[in-house]
Design a protein around this motif. Structure first.
Motif, PDB file in Angstrom:
ATOM      1  N   ASP A   1       0.807  -1.218   0.000  1.00 19.72           N
ATOM      2  CA  ASP A   1       0.000   0.000   0.000  1.00 19.72           C
ATOM      3  C   ASP A   1       0.846   1.277   0.000  1.00 19.72           C
ATOM      4  O   ASP A   1       0.520   2.244  -0.694  1.00 19.72           O
ATOM      5  CB  ASP A   1      -0.931   0.014   1.216  1.00 19.72           C
ATOM      6  N   LYS A   2       1.914   1.285   0.790  1.00 16.21           N
ATOM      7  CA  LYS A   2       2.736   2.489   0.905  1.00 16.21           C
ATOM      8  C   LYS A   2       4.217   2.140   0.768  1.00 16.21           C
ATOM      9  O   LYS A   2       4.993   2.275   1.727  1.00 16.21           O
ATOM     10  CB  LYS A   2       2.465   3.186   2.245  1.00 16.21           C
ATOM     11  N   PRO A   3       4.639   1.719  -0.412  1.00 14.27           N
ATOM     12  CA  PRO A   3       6.048   1.363  -0.594  1.00 14.27           C
ATOM     13  C   PRO A   3       6.920   2.615  -0.639  1.00 14.27           C
ATOM     14  O   PRO A   3       6.534   3.633  -1.227  1.00 14.27           O
ATOM     15  CB  PRO A   3       6.053   0.637  -1.941  1.00 14.27           C
ATOM     16  N   PRO A   4       8.093   2.581  -0.018  1.00  7.97           N
ATOM     17  CA  PRO A   4       9.004   3.724  -0.123  1.00  7.97           C
ATOM     18  C   PRO A   4       9.574   3.834  -1.534  1.00  7.97           C
ATOM     19  O   PRO A   4       9.716   2.844  -2.239  1.00  7.97           O
ATOM     20  CB  PRO A   4      10.105   3.399   0.891  1.00  7.97           C
ATOM     21  N   ALA A   5       9.887   5.042  -1.945  1.00  6.53           N
ATOM     22  CA  ALA A   5      10.344   5.289  -3.313  1.00  6.53           C
ATOM     23  C   ALA A   5      11.840   5.084  -3.438  1.00  6.53           C
ATOM     24  O   ALA A   5      12.594   5.119  -2.449  1.00  6.53           O
ATOM     25  CB  ALA A   5       9.979   6.716  -3.720  1.00  6.53           C
ATOM     26  N   ALA A   6      12.265   4.884  -4.662  1.00  4.31           N
ATOM     27  CA  ALA A   6      13.692   4.789  -4.940  1.00  4.31           C
ATOM     28  C   ALA A   6      14.383   6.072  -4.501  1.00  4.31           C
ATOM     29  O   ALA A   6      13.869   7.182  -4.665  1.00  4.31           O
ATOM     30  CB  ALA A   6      13.909   4.547  -6.432  1.00  4.31           C
ATOM     31  N   GLY A   7      15.550   5.935  -3.906  1.00  8.12           N
ATOM     32  CA  GLY A   7      16.292   7.079  -3.407  1.00  8.12           C
ATOM     33  C   GLY A   7      16.015   7.415  -1.958  1.00  8.12           C
ATOM     34  O   GLY A   7      16.722   8.241  -1.359  1.00  8.12           O
ATOM     35  N   SER A   8      15.003   6.824  -1.387  1.00  3.50           N
ATOM     36  CA  SER A   8      14.661   7.113   0.009  1.00  3.50           C
ATOM     37  C   SER A   8      15.479   6.243   0.960  1.00  3.50           C
ATOM     38  O   SER A   8      16.001   5.195   0.589  1.00  3.50           O
ATOM     39  CB  SER A   8      13.170   6.892   0.261  1.00  3.50           C
ATOM     40  N   THR A   9      15.590   6.719   2.188  1.00  2.00           N
ATOM     41  CA  THR A   9      16.260   5.963   3.245  1.00  2.00           C
ATOM     42  C   THR A   9      15.220   5.579   4.286  1.00  2.00           C
ATOM     43  O   THR A   9      14.473   6.448   4.777  1.00  2.00           O
ATOM     44  CB  THR A   9      17.378   6.793   3.890  1.00  2.00           C
ATOM     45  N   VAL A  10      15.155   4.302   4.613  1.00  2.00           N
ATOM     46  CA  VAL A  10      14.121   3.786   5.511  1.00  2.00           C
ATOM     47  C   VAL A  10      14.773   3.214   6.759  1.00  2.00           C
ATOM     48  O   VAL A  10      15.714   2.404   6.671  1.00  2.00           O
ATOM     49  CB  VAL A  10      13.283   2.689   4.816  1.00  2.00           C
ATOM     50  N   ARG A  11      14.283   3.630   7.888  1.00  2.00           N
ATOM     51  CA  ARG A  11      14.793   3.145   9.179  1.00  2.00           C
ATOM     52  C   ARG A  11      14.266   1.742   9.426  1.00  2.00           C
ATOM     53  O   ARG A  11      13.062   1.488   9.337  1.00  2.00           O
ATOM     54  CB  ARG A  11      14.334   4.077  10.287  1.00  2.00           C
TER      55      ARG A  11
END
Length: 644
Positions: free
Chosen positions: A595-605
């Motif tokens: 539903d809410k995938p992080p985008a390319a280039g993002s940093t996820v904790r």
């Protein structure tokens, strides 16, 4: 029903007039408190009370429930219902009893008056259907998507499918419809059918020792429509249109059921409710054979029992009594070694039949059984809210903190629902999910009324010592994968073993820590892993939440995997209040949230901690378009998502 040998002969209302106001406000020898087990001194002599207290366990003595036995020392059901003796003193006739706890019985009558006065016509007609329909058949609807398959396979039929608009001209009984398929049967169905063993199990649990009549004769507590708080229960000679005596009662009986009432109060007691007993007996028998719908069956038994109050035919104490005796009787029948082969055959037959009819396996049948959005029991939280108030109805808790000793044999009720636990563990589940002491009626002999089977189906309520659970992926069904939804308390710990999957979804506060040795342990809520250290030495710890999972202690991982779904806008998937230690063989397995995938280039904790030592040996991302680059700091781990 016939009067038992030695029972009081019928007494007319005229001969035994009783003022209702006095009936509710008089108290003879009322107890000052509620005991863990009933003292029958208000009902029996001291010698008889001692004999009752020393009696055999219910499951060993349930066949004593016959009309020849009407005392606690001779009848296991009367003994199990002994909490009623703290509320009501039986008189010499049905209308000469005395309340010992008038505030309880007054609340009981007021509840009945209120609910019968406020019911809708649709509720009235529903109450008629479940009064007249075979109780075992009425329970089949709780099978949800499996219900029609069951009716067809068991050849189960009914002739009561709707209610008339007015009072029928005669009494109505269920019967096999003339156009029913050959071999059809009422209730749970025909023994000569594809589900014959299941039908036989239901009938066996509802067997010759499961009648509510001995209890009715022993307690002689009137039905609510024969009582009224502010008027006399007398026969002045007036008759209604059907020829029944007119009682000035606030409890309004369903119009369609007026002719179904008995005119003989001496042989038509209210406590315990026979329909309630039958609903719960059938429900627990079905739940043993089809545990995939365990909670739904329990919920429907409570719902159908409530129609007894809605109809004006029974009161809350009657319904509570019916549930208590049914719980004990179902356990006794299922624990009886004479029925061991039958119950095993019924479970095996139901499993094989439904898998064949639905094209499922043992692992996927549960999902199919909960796949219908129109299923009236589809929402587990709604079911829980429906059951909770009906566990106690008008009863107030009068203090007391007596620990529950689970009645002998009660664990059999969870035998197919929690097949991966042993008998002692199932007893712990029953103990830690039970109602507290202090509810009069429920605190009877062996305290069967305190068991909360709806909650027990969701696993432990507390870990009071170390709990080790083993699930086997090859076992299928609940033996391979299960969810514990209760809020688990206690000072004990959890150790998960075996190749199967256990999911924890409660707000858990157990403090002994969590160890995963094998298989999958899924954290389905922010506080699923309790308060304590978490060690993952094998298998996979799965973070299955939309918010951060809190670890209130240290986190250690080696030779195992942490599985995380990356979700945009969420904090760390795993938030550790103390230090996190990653040892050899640690793997981080990542997938993108649908539903809410992080985008390319993002940093996820991914992992936050007061301190981090070590690194994952391998970081994997299940994506064809992105790759994950780990970024370690002293306070945890993030991943940077880059295009492949």
């Amino acid at each position: 029903m016939p009067s038992p040998a030695g029972h009081h002969s019928p007494v007319s209302v005229t001969e035994r007039a009783m003022k209702r106001r006095g009936f509710l406000k008089t108290s003879l020898g009322a107890s000052a408190g509620v005991l863990a087990a009933p003292t029958f001194a208000s009902w029996l002599g001291a010698a008889d009370a001692k004999a009752a207290t020393a009696a055999a366990a219910f499951v060993d003595d349930y066949k004593s429930n016959v009309v020849a036995n009407l005392t606690p020392e001779t009848n296991a059901v009367v003994r199990a219902l002994g909490g009623m003796a703290e509320v009501w003193k039986t008189g010499a006739a049905w209308n000469t009893g005395t309340p010992l706890r008038p505030e309880v019985l007054r609340a009981n009558m007021r509840y009945c008056a209120r609910i019968t006065s406020a019911r809708t016509e649709a509720q009235a007609k529903e109450a008629f259907v479940y009064d007249r329909q075979h109780q075992s058949y009425a329970m089949i609807a709780a099978l949800g998507p499996l219900a029609d398959l069951y009716k067809s396979g068991a050849k189960a039929v009914t002739s009561i499918t709707s209610a008339p608009d007015t009072t029928p001209a005669t009494t109505i009984s269920d019967a096999v419809p003339a156009d029913a398929p050959a071999g059809s049967a009422l209730g749970a169905g025909s023994y000569d059918s594809a589900l014959g063993q299941v039908a036989k199990l239901v009938d066996t649990v509802r067997g010759p020792y499961a009648s509510g009549n001995p209890g009715k004769f022993a307690f002689q507590y009137p039905r609510p429509w024969r009582m009224n708080e502010d008027s006399e229960v007398v026969d002045t000679g007036a008759k209604d249109a059907l020829g029944y005596p007119v009682y000035d009662s606030e409890v309004v009986v369903v119009t369609q059921l007026l002719r179904q009432r008995s005119t003989n109060g001496a042989e038509d007691g209210g406590f315990p409710s026979g329909h309630t007993n039958a609903f719960h007996l059938a429900g627990l028998a079905f739940a043993y054979a089809v545990p995939e719908r365990f909670q739904e069956l329990v919920t429907r038994a409570f719902e159908l029992s409530h129609t007894r109050i809605m109809s004006g035919m029974h009161s809350t104490v009657d319904v509570l009594g019916g549930r208590i005796m049914a719980t004990a009787l179902a356990a006794a029948a299922l624990a009886d070694s004479a029925n061991a082969d039958l119950k095993a055959a019924a479970r095996a037959q139901a499993l094989a039949y439904f898998q064949a009819q639905t094209g499922t396996t043992a692992d996927t049948l549960f999902a199919y059984a909960h796949s219908d959005a129109d299923d009236q029991y589809a929402d587990r939280d709604d079911n829980a809210q429906a059951v909770k108030p009906r566990l106690t109805y008008v009863l107030n808790r009068d203090g007391g903190n007596e620990p529950l000793t689970v009645p002998k044999g009660a664990e059999v009720l969870l035998e197919t629902r929690l097949p991966y636990l042993d008998a002692a563990q199932r007893r712990e589940v029953l103990r830690t999910t039970a109602l507290p002491s202090g509810y009069v009626l429920l605190d009877g002999f062996e305290q069967w009324g305190r068991l909360n089977l709806f909650a027990a189906a969701d696993g432990y309520g507390a870990f009071d010592s170390g709990v080790t659970v083993t699930l086997d992926a090859a076992a299928g069904g609940f033996g391979a994968a299960d969810s514990w939804r209760n809020d688990i308390d206690g000072r004990g710990s959890l150790t998960k073993q075996g190749t199967g999957t256990l999911t924890l979804t409660g707000h858990n506060r157990y403090t002994g820590g969590t160890v995963l040795k094998d298989g999958v342990l899924a954290a389905g809520s922010a506080h699923a892993l309790g308060h304590g250290d978490v060690r993952v030495s094998g298998g996979t710890l799965r973070v299955a939440t939309k918010s951060s999972v809190q670890i209130h202690g240290t986190y250690a991982q080696e030779s195992s995997a942490l599985e995380v779904t990356l979700r945009s806008g969420r904090g760390p998937a795993l938030e550790v209040t103390r230090r996190a230690v990653l040892g050899a063989g640690s793997v981080l397995s990542l997938r993108l949230d649908a539903d809410k995938p992080p985008a390319a280039g993002s940093t996820v904790r991914v992992l936050g901690a007061a301190g981090l030592r070590g690194q994952f040996d391998r970081v994997e991302l299940n994506s064809d378009t992105l790759r994950a680059v780990p970024v370690y700091t002293a306070e945890g781990l993030s991943v940077r998502l880059l295009k492949r």
